[in-house]
Each structure stands twice: as C-alpha cells, then as structure tokens.
Design a protein around this motif. Structure first.
Motif, short mmCIF file in Angstrom:
data_model
loop_
_atom_site.label_atom_id
_atom_site.label_comp_id
_atom_site.label_asym_id
_atom_site.label_seq_id
_atom_site.Cartn_x
_atom_site.Cartn_y
_atom_site.Cartn_z
N PRO A 1 0.79 -1.23 0.00
CA PRO A 1 0.00 0.00 0.00
C PRO A 1 0.82 1.28 0.00
CG PRO A 1 -0.97 -1.59 1.51
CD PRO A 1 0.34 -2.17 1.06
N ASP A 2 2.10 1.22 0.44
CA ASP A 2 2.94 2.42 0.42
C ASP A 2 3.56 2.66 -0.96
OD1 ASP A 2 4.93 0.50 0.22
OD2 ASP A 2 5.96 1.05 2.07
N GLY A 3 3.24 1.80 -1.94
CA GLY A 3 3.74 1.97 -3.30
C GLY A 3 5.00 1.20 -3.61
N SER A 4 5.62 0.57 -2.62
CA SER A 4 6.83 -0.21 -2.88
C SER A 4 6.48 -1.51 -3.60
CB SER A 4 7.57 -0.51 -1.57
OG SER A 4 6.74 -1.25 -0.68
N VAL A 5 7.37 -1.94 -4.50
CA VAL A 5 7.14 -3.13 -5.33
C VAL A 5 8.36 -4.03 -5.27
CG1 VAL A 5 6.66 -3.96 -7.67
CG2 VAL A 5 5.65 -1.80 -6.89
N GLU A 6 8.12 -5.32 -5.16
CA GLU A 6 9.22 -6.29 -5.17
C GLU A 6 8.89 -7.46 -6.09
OE1 GLU A 6 9.55 -8.67 -1.44
OE2 GLU A 6 7.91 -7.39 -0.74
N ILE A 7 9.92 -8.04 -6.69
CA ILE A 7 9.76 -9.26 -7.48
C ILE A 7 9.92 -10.44 -6.54
CG2 ILE A 7 10.79 -10.69 -9.28
CD1 ILE A 7 11.60 -8.12 -10.71
N ILE A 8 8.94 -11.36 -6.56
CA ILE A 8 9.02 -12.50 -5.64
C ILE A 8 9.25 -13.83 -6.36
CG2 ILE A 8 7.70 -11.40 -3.80
CD1 ILE A 8 5.24 -12.93 -4.76
N VAL A 9 8.91 -13.91 -7.66
CA VAL A 9 9.13 -15.16 -8.40
C VAL A 9 9.54 -14.82 -9.83
CG1 VAL A 9 8.10 -17.28 -9.29
CG2 VAL A 9 7.41 -16.44 -7.05
N GLU A 10 10.69 -15.36 -10.27
CA GLU A 10 11.12 -15.22 -11.66
C GLU A 10 11.19 -16.56 -12.37
OE1 GLU A 10 14.45 -12.60 -12.64
OE2 GLU A 10 14.46 -11.97 -10.53
N GLN A 11 11.37 -17.62 -11.60
CA GLN A 11 11.38 -18.96 -12.18
C GLN A 11 10.82 -19.94 -11.17
OE1 GLN A 11 15.36 -20.09 -13.26
NE2 GLN A 11 16.05 -20.28 -11.16
N ILE A 12 10.31 -21.04 -11.68
CA ILE A 12 9.69 -22.06 -10.84
C ILE A 12 10.17 -23.43 -11.30
CG2 ILE A 12 7.52 -23.19 -10.19
CD1 ILE A 12 6.14 -20.52 -10.34
N ASP A 13 10.71 -24.18 -10.38
CA ASP A 13 11.08 -25.57 -10.67
C ASP A 13 11.99 -25.67 -11.88
OD1 ASP A 13 10.93 -28.16 -9.79
OD2 ASP A 13 9.15 -28.67 -10.94
N GLY A 14 12.89 -24.67 -12.04
CA GLY A 14 13.83 -24.67 -13.14
C GLY A 14 13.32 -24.02 -14.42
N TYR A 15 12.05 -23.59 -14.42
CA TYR A 15 11.47 -22.95 -15.61
C TYR A 15 11.49 -21.44 -15.43
CZ TYR A 15 9.49 -27.54 -16.76
OH TYR A 15 9.32 -28.86 -17.05
N LYS A 16 12.12 -20.73 -16.37
CA LYS A 16 12.01 -19.28 -16.39
C LYS A 16 10.63 -18.90 -16.87
CE LYS A 16 16.57 -17.22 -16.85
NZ LYS A 16 17.40 -16.31 -17.68
N LEU A 17 10.01 -17.91 -16.22
CA LEU A 17 8.67 -17.51 -16.61
C LEU A 17 8.72 -16.80 -17.97
CD1 LEU A 17 7.21 -16.29 -13.21
CD2 LEU A 17 7.33 -18.60 -14.17
N GLN A 18 7.67 -17.00 -18.77
CA GLN A 18 7.62 -16.46 -20.13
C GLN A 18 6.95 -15.08 -20.16
OE1 GLN A 18 7.10 -20.12 -23.09
NE2 GLN A 18 5.38 -19.97 -21.68
N ALA A 19 5.70 -15.03 -19.73
CA ALA A 19 4.92 -13.78 -19.73
C ALA A 19 3.68 -13.98 -18.88
CB ALA A 19 4.54 -13.38 -21.15
N PRO A 20 3.81 -14.05 -17.55
CA PRO A 20 2.66 -14.31 -16.68
C PRO A 20 1.47 -13.41 -17.02
CG PRO A 20 4.67 -14.39 -15.40
CD PRO A 20 5.06 -13.93 -16.77
N ASN A 21 0.27 -14.01 -17.01
CA ASN A 21 -0.89 -13.29 -17.52
C ASN A 21 -1.96 -13.03 -16.46
OD1 ASN A 21 -3.55 -12.95 -19.00
ND2 ASN A 21 -2.13 -12.90 -20.71
N ASP A 22 -2.55 -14.07 -15.90
CA ASP A 22 -3.61 -13.89 -14.90
C ASP A 22 -3.30 -14.77 -13.69
OD1 ASP A 22 -5.92 -12.79 -13.84
OD2 ASP A 22 -7.27 -14.15 -14.86
N LEU A 23 -3.94 -14.46 -12.57
CA LEU A 23 -3.60 -15.15 -11.33
C LEU A 23 -4.80 -15.29 -10.41
CD1 LEU A 23 -1.51 -12.62 -9.12
CD2 LEU A 23 -3.05 -11.97 -10.96
#
Length: 292
Positions: free
Chosen positions: A93-115
C-alpha cells in the motif's frame, strides 16, 4: 441480455485484472503506463504503485499486498518504456514493489498473464508465450506455495492460457485465447476441456458466482459468456467494447474494458474504461493468500 453499464472511468491504457481493496476501492493494472491504479468515488483514478514493465493482472493477498502478473513489458508490438522481467510481483500500500518469483522448478517464466489464489493458499497463474496466433507457443500453468517455492502444473502445446480462477473444491479453471476453450485442472491431473465458447468469442478473464457459474469476458465477442460448471451455456451479457477482465462487487460485475478498438499497437491507445454492471447475482468470495 443487454448490459446496463455505468462508466466509472475513461482514458485508461489497457486496464486489466481488477480486484476490490479492503477499503472498497477498485484496484487494477494499467499495462500501457506500467502502473497499478485504483478507483474510488471520491478520488477517481489514482496511483497505487509503479511496477514497470507490462503488468497483466493483480490480486489482493491476505497480507494486504497486491500480487501482480508481470509479463516483462510486452503486449503485441507494444514495449514498455522501462522493461522488467517476466515474474510475479508484489506491491504494498505504500507503493513499494518487489519481485518475488522469476522462475519455478527450473522454468524461467515467459509472460505471466492472470492469477488466482486457491483455497489451499497457493497462488495459481497462467504463463503463455507472446500472443501470436500464426506461431503459437507453449502455454504453462504454475502454482506458487506460500514459502515461494512452486511447481509446473500443466504444459499445453500451441495454447495461450489466459484467465484463471480457483473453484471452491480446489480445482482450477482457465481459458485458452487461441481456440476459445474452457479447461478444468484437477490437483495432480491434466487440463480437461469443459466448454467451447461461440465462434468469434475470444476469452480473456473470468470469475465465478455464488452458484458456481463462470462469467468469462470475451474481448472479441463484446461481452461476457456465462456457463455452468459442467460447461453448459447459460447466457451472454452484451456490453460492446473490448471487455478484458472482471470481478464481482456485491451484485455488480466490475469490468475493465480496452475501448472501442481491438488492436494493441505501439501507439498506446488510452481508450480503456472501467465499468460497473448490475447483474443480480453475487460472486463467489475470492480466496486470499500470501507469498513470503
């Protein structure tokens, strides 16, 4: 049926993936400005966070943060001014942003869409390649555990898994934007097709009502297809425009709409709208979770 539309905001740049914050504000991504924005009756559209890249959708977590599918900064021929990496992000809520997942189980993410969070507290998301009906890539469905680990749940050749939602029993439903199919994924299983949308209805986002029916926004169909859990067709809510995603707010359906155009280009058209439509049915309460 024809929708009775209340337009809450206009001039938006590819608004997607809305949710409702604890204070009643509507939060959503605005892909073309690389921002998370919010709307309230008193403040109108205002900034929530700047996440860079190309945010595709967002979901409120149980920890008060907004979780974001980040495609890295692409949408068709469009490229973000400040690129990011394909990932799952978290905005506070304070506007700060962090990346928490870039790859899973050895797979680099391609273009995450919905969650969507599931009843088990895991975060489920779709991960297609670039949208190209002439050269279809490999689509994937992932789950992230509360501790940040995760697994690949399914891998679908020549598919564009887009909207995703968790059902009360722990199954996942997702839609394929290439073929217009609706799929259910059971724990430990493979995706099974439960419905085929009408010709010309390309699905994007979806949510579930209290009767367990699926409400699917179709961005080339100009409305929302409504189907039963077994895939039986119920009705079509005609909205016009290019509805991208939705969320229930009481007995209203909130829709993010691309505008009266259907081509994503480098021009960054700021013609999107935020709609509220009374539908006379409440949504199933969304599951919430948190990733450390």
């Amino acid at each position: 049926m024809k929708a009775d539309i209340e337009t809450l905001a206009t001039g938006l740049g590819h608004p997607e993936g809305p949710d409702i914050l604890p204070d009643g504000r509507i939060v959503m991504v605005e892909t073309f400005t690389s921002r998370i924005i919010a709307w309230s009756p008193t403040r109108g559209i205002h900034d929530y966070a700047n996440c860079g890249g190309g945010p595709n959708a967002c979901r409120l977590g149980s920890d008060g943060a907004v979780y974001i599918t980040q495609n890295g900064g692409t949408a068709g021929t469009w490229r973000a001014k400040v690129m990011s990496v394909p990932s799952i992000q978290k905005a506070w809520p304070d506007g700060s942003v962090e990346i928490i997942v870039e790859q899973i189980d050895g797979y680099k993410l391609q273009a995450p869409n919905d969650l969507s969070f599931g009843p088990d507290g895991r975060l489920y998301f779709t991960d297609p390649a670039d949208y190209d009906p002439e050269d279809r890539g490999l689509g994937r469905i992932f789950a992230v555990n509360p501790d940040g680990t995760g697994e690949l749940l399914d891998e679908i050749p020549a598919a564009f898994p887009n909207g995703i939602v968790a059902e009360a029993g722990g199954t996942i439903v997702w839609v394929d934007s290439y073929e217009g199919g609706v799929y259910r994924l059971r724990p430990g299983g493979k995706s099974e097709k439960i419905a085929q949308l009408p010709e010309g209805h390309v699905p994007d986002g979806l949510k579930i009502d209290v009767n367990e029916n699926l409400w699917i926004t179709t961005y080339t169909g100009g409305g929302v297809d409504i189907i039963k859990p077994d895939g039986t067709y119920i009705d079509f809510l005609k909205t016009g425009g290019v509805p991208l995603n939705c969320v229930f707010e009481g007995e209203n359906l909130i829709i993010t709409d691309f505008g009266d155009i259907d081509t994503i280009s480098v021009a960054e058209p700021m013609e999107g709208r935020l709609w509220r439509i009374p539908v006379g049915v409440r949504g199933m309460e969304l599951f919430r979770g948190a990733i450390a």
